[in-house]
Design a protein around this motif. Structure first.
Motif, PDB file in Angstrom:
ATOM      1  N   LYS A   3      63.855 -41.685 -43.806  1.00 12.33           N
ATOM      2  CA  LYS A   3      62.583 -40.965 -43.817  1.00 12.33           C
ATOM      3  C   LYS A   3      61.695 -41.499 -42.697  1.00 12.33           C
ATOM      4  CE  LYS A   3      60.699 -40.086 -47.744  1.00 12.33           C
ATOM      5  NZ  LYS A   3      59.967 -40.185 -49.024  1.00 12.33           N
ATOM      6  N   ILE A   4      61.210 -40.583 -41.867  1.00 15.08           N
ATOM      7  CA  ILE A   4      60.175 -40.890 -40.886  1.00 15.08           C
ATOM      8  C   ILE A   4      59.041 -39.911 -41.136  1.00 15.08           C
ATOM      9  CG2 ILE A   4      61.802 -41.815 -39.177  1.00 15.08           C
ATOM     10  CD1 ILE A   4      61.437 -39.181 -37.596  1.00 15.08           C
ATOM     11  N   TYR A   5      57.932 -40.140 -40.480  1.00 16.97           N
ATOM     12  CA  TYR A   5      56.766 -39.271 -40.653  1.00 16.97           C
ATOM     13  C   TYR A   5      56.424 -38.666 -39.301  1.00 16.97           C
ATOM     14  CZ  TYR A   5      56.640 -41.657 -45.053  1.00 16.97           C
ATOM     15  OH  TYR A   5      56.999 -42.160 -46.283  1.00 16.97           O
ATOM     16  N   VAL A   6      56.363 -37.345 -39.276  1.00 15.48           N
ATOM     17  CA  VAL A   6      56.066 -36.628 -38.041  1.00 15.48           C
ATOM     18  C   VAL A   6      54.783 -35.847 -38.248  1.00 15.48           C
ATOM     19  CG1 VAL A   6      56.880 -34.912 -36.385  1.00 15.48           C
ATOM     20  CG2 VAL A   6      58.506 -36.486 -37.452  1.00 15.48           C
ATOM     21  N   ASN A   7      53.778 -36.201 -37.466  1.00 14.70           N
ATOM     22  CA  ASN A   7      52.452 -35.590 -37.598  1.00 14.70           C
ATOM     23  C   ASN A   7      51.980 -35.627 -39.053  1.00 14.70           C
ATOM     24  OD1 ASN A   7      52.385 -35.146 -34.851  1.00 14.70           O
ATOM     25  ND2 ASN A   7      52.943 -33.008 -34.998  1.00 14.70           N
ATOM     26  N   GLY A   8      52.275 -36.736 -39.734  1.00 14.67           N
ATOM     27  CA  GLY A   8      51.797 -36.948 -41.090  1.00 14.67           C
ATOM     28  C   GLY A   8      52.712 -36.432 -42.189  1.00 14.67           C
ATOM     29  N   ASP A   9      53.746 -35.662 -41.837  1.00 16.20           N
ATOM     30  CA  ASP A   9      54.657 -35.098 -42.831  1.00 16.20           C
ATOM     31  C   ASP A   9      55.952 -35.897 -42.884  1.00 16.20           C
ATOM     32  OD1 ASP A   9      52.901 -32.974 -43.449  1.00 16.20           O
ATOM     33  OD2 ASP A   9      53.685 -31.780 -41.785  1.00 16.20           O
ATOM     34  N   ALA A  10      56.441 -36.166 -44.093  1.00 15.48           N
ATOM     35  CA  ALA A  10      57.716 -36.862 -44.261  1.00 15.48           C
ATOM     36  C   ALA A  10      58.850 -35.962 -43.798  1.00 15.48           C
ATOM     37  CB  ALA A  10      57.907 -37.260 -45.720  1.00 15.48           C
ATOM     38  N   LEU A  11      59.813 -36.558 -43.101  1.00 13.72           N
ATOM     39  CA  LEU A  11      60.952 -35.816 -42.583  1.00 13.72           C
ATOM     40  C   LEU A  11      62.200 -36.662 -42.778  1.00 13.72           C
ATOM     41  CD1 LEU A  11      61.839 -33.273 -40.922  1.00 13.72           C
ATOM     42  CD2 LEU A  11      61.482 -34.660 -38.879  1.00 13.72           C
ATOM     43  N   GLU A  12      63.244 -36.075 -43.354  1.00 11.06           N
ATOM     44  CA  GLU A  12      64.523 -36.763 -43.524  1.00 11.06           C
ATOM     45  C   GLU A  12      65.346 -36.539 -42.254  1.00 11.06           C
ATOM     46  OE1 GLU A  12      65.749 -38.607 -46.151  1.00 11.06           O
ATOM     47  OE2 GLU A  12      63.819 -38.445 -47.184  1.00 11.06           O
ATOM     48  N   VAL A  13      65.803 -37.633 -41.654  1.00  9.65           N
ATOM     49  CA  VAL A  13      66.574 -37.554 -40.418  1.00  9.65           C
ATOM     50  C   VAL A  13      67.788 -38.465 -40.515  1.00  9.65           C
ATOM     51  CG1 VAL A  13      64.560 -37.001 -38.976  1.00  9.65           C
ATOM     52  CG2 VAL A  13      65.229 -39.395 -39.309  1.00  9.65           C
ATOM     53  N   SER A  14      68.752 -38.214 -39.665  1.00 10.68           N
ATOM     54  CA  SER A  14      69.908 -39.100 -39.528  1.00 10.68           C
ATOM     55  C   SER A  14      69.624 -40.069 -38.395  1.00 10.68           C
ATOM     56  CB  SER A  14      71.165 -38.296 -39.213  1.00 10.68           C
ATOM     57  OG  SER A  14      71.505 -37.469 -40.297  1.00 10.68           O
ATOM     58  N   LEU A  15      69.873 -41.336 -38.638  1.00 13.36           N
ATOM     59  CA  LEU A  15      69.699 -42.356 -37.612  1.00 13.36           C
ATOM     60  C   LEU A  15      71.071 -42.743 -37.082  1.00 13.36           C
ATOM     61  CD1 LEU A  15      66.991 -44.604 -39.300  1.00 13.36           C
ATOM     62  CD2 LEU A  15      66.655 -42.762 -37.652  1.00 13.36           C
ATOM     63  N   PRO A  16      71.211 -43.170 -35.834  1.00 13.79           N
ATOM     64  CA  PRO A  16      70.139 -43.412 -34.875  1.00 13.79           C
ATOM     65  C   PRO A  16      69.584 -42.102 -34.316  1.00 13.79           C
ATOM     66  CG  PRO A  16      72.240 -43.815 -33.840  1.00 13.79           C
ATOM     67  CD  PRO A  16      72.527 -43.488 -35.284  1.00 13.79           C
ATOM     68  N   LEU A  17      68.311 -42.166 -33.919  1.00 11.93           N
ATOM     69  CA  LEU A  17      67.609 -41.008 -33.385  1.00 11.93           C
ATOM     70  C   LEU A  17      66.593 -41.497 -32.363  1.00 11.93           C
ATOM     71  CD1 LEU A  17      67.128 -37.880 -33.759  1.00 11.93           C
ATOM     72  CD2 LEU A  17      65.293 -38.524 -35.332  1.00 11.93           C
ATOM     73  N   THR A  18      66.626 -40.924 -31.175  1.00 14.40           N
ATOM     74  CA  THR A  18      65.651 -41.286 -30.155  1.00 14.40           C
ATOM     75  C   THR A  18      64.487 -40.306 -30.184  1.00 14.40           C
ATOM     76  OG1 THR A  18      66.661 -39.940 -28.426  1.00 14.40           O
ATOM     77  CG2 THR A  18      67.455 -42.228 -28.629  1.00 14.40           C
ATOM     78  N   VAL A  19      63.432 -40.659 -29.511  1.00 14.08           N
ATOM     79  CA  VAL A  19      62.263 -39.777 -29.443  1.00 14.08           C
ATOM     80  C   VAL A  19      62.650 -38.443 -28.817  1.00 14.08           C
ATOM     81  CG1 VAL A  19      59.997 -39.451 -28.365  1.00 14.08           C
ATOM     82  CG2 VAL A  19      60.560 -41.635 -29.445  1.00 14.08           C
ATOM     83  N   ASP A  60      53.740 -39.056 -33.776  1.00 17.15           N
ATOM     84  CA  ASP A  60      52.755 -37.983 -33.620  1.00 17.15           C
ATOM     85  C   ASP A  60      52.961 -37.324 -32.267  1.00 17.15           C
ATOM     86  OD1 ASP A  60      51.000 -38.177 -36.031  1.00 17.15           O
ATOM     87  OD2 ASP A  60      50.764 -40.213 -35.281  1.00 17.15           O
ATOM     88  N   PHE A  61      53.007 -35.987 -32.278  1.00 18.66           N
ATOM     89  CA  PHE A  61      53.059 -35.202 -31.060  1.00 18.66           C
ATOM     90  C   PHE A  61      51.641 -34.705 -30.794  1.00 18.66           C
ATOM     91  CE2 PHE A  61      57.408 -34.320 -32.869  1.00 18.66           C
ATOM     92  CZ  PHE A  61      58.071 -35.174 -32.002  1.00 18.66           C
ATOM     93  N   LEU A  62      51.111 -35.056 -29.640  1.00 18.60           N
ATOM     94  CA  LEU A  62      49.726 -34.741 -29.317  1.00 18.60           C
ATOM     95  C   LEU A  62      49.664 -33.840 -28.094  1.00 18.60           C
ATOM     96  CD1 LEU A  62      48.486 -38.413 -29.611  1.00 18.60           C
ATOM     97  CD2 LEU A  62      48.285 -36.640 -31.348  1.00 18.60           C
ATOM     98  N   TYR A  63      48.896 -32.782 -28.220  1.00 18.98           N
ATOM     99  CA  TYR A  63      48.649 -31.876 -27.099  1.00 18.98           C
ATOM    100  C   TYR A  63      47.198 -32.033 -26.692  1.00 18.98           C
ATOM    101  CZ  TYR A  63      53.007 -29.548 -28.302  1.00 18.98           C
ATOM    102  OH  TYR A  63      54.316 -29.269 -28.563  1.00 18.98           O
ATOM    103  N   PHE A  64      46.986 -32.322 -25.429  1.00 19.44           N
ATOM    104  CA  PHE A  64      45.625 -32.440 -24.933  1.00 19.44           C
ATOM    105  C   PHE A  64      45.220 -31.113 -24.320  1.00 19.44           C
ATOM    106  CE2 PHE A  64      47.236 -36.735 -25.059  1.00 19.44           C
ATOM    107  CZ  PHE A  64      46.224 -37.356 -25.755  1.00 19.44           C
ATOM    108  N   MET A  65      44.073 -30.643 -24.755  1.00 20.50           N
ATOM    109  CA  MET A  65      43.594 -29.353 -24.264  1.00 20.50           C
ATOM    110  C   MET A  65      42.336 -29.581 -23.444  1.00 20.50           C
ATOM    111  SD  MET A  65      44.124 -26.805 -27.393  1.00 20.50           S
ATOM    112  CE  MET A  65      45.592 -26.845 -28.359  1.00 20.50           C
ATOM    113  N   GLY A  66      42.342 -28.983 -22.302  1.00 21.15           N
ATOM    114  CA  GLY A  66      41.174 -29.086 -21.447  1.00 21.15           C
ATOM    115  C   GLY A  66      40.141 -28.058 -21.830  1.00 21.15           C
ATOM    116  N   GLY A  67      38.958 -28.350 -21.507  1.00 22.89           N
ATOM    117  CA  GLY A  67      37.876 -27.421 -21.753  1.00 22.89           C
ATOM    118  C   GLY A  67      36.957 -27.430 -20.559  1.00 22.89           C
ATOM    119  N   GLY A  68      36.096 -26.536 -20.550  1.00 24.67           N
ATOM    120  CA  GLY A  68      35.173 -26.489 -19.417  1.00 24.67           C
ATOM    121  C   GLY A  68      33.763 -26.244 -19.920  1.00 24.67           C
TER     122      GLY A  68
END
Length: 73
Positions: A3-19, A60-68
């Motif tokens: 179990k890992i957490y992605v953006n706050g949600d639990a996710l079952e994955v097989s290890l090994p696993l890279t980013v 956490d996957f983060l998207y930066f949004m520009g503004g003006g």
């Protein structure tokens, strides 16, 4: 399975696993525009293929949004 957490949600994955493998499996939209944090530390893009995730990691996957400024006419 692990179990890992992605953006706050639990996710079952097989290890090994890279980013980079997680990005592919998760279907991250526009991966060239995303920043990644692993356990609240920013991961350098050049290292995504070598960062191996462990049980309990928080990603956490983060998207930066520009503004003006508002345009005045």
């Amino acid at each position: 399975m692990a179990k890992i957490y992605v953006n706050g949600d639990a996710l079952e994955v097989s290890l090994p696993l890279t980013v980079i493998e997680l990005i592919e499996q998760a279907g991250v939209q526009q991966p060239d525009m995303v920043s990644v944090q692993v356990n609240e530390e920013f991961a350098e893009r050049e290292e995504w293929a070598s960062i191996t995730l462990k049980e309990g990691d928080h990603v956490d996957f983060l998207y930066f949004m520009g503004g003006g400024a508002a345009r005045r006419i």
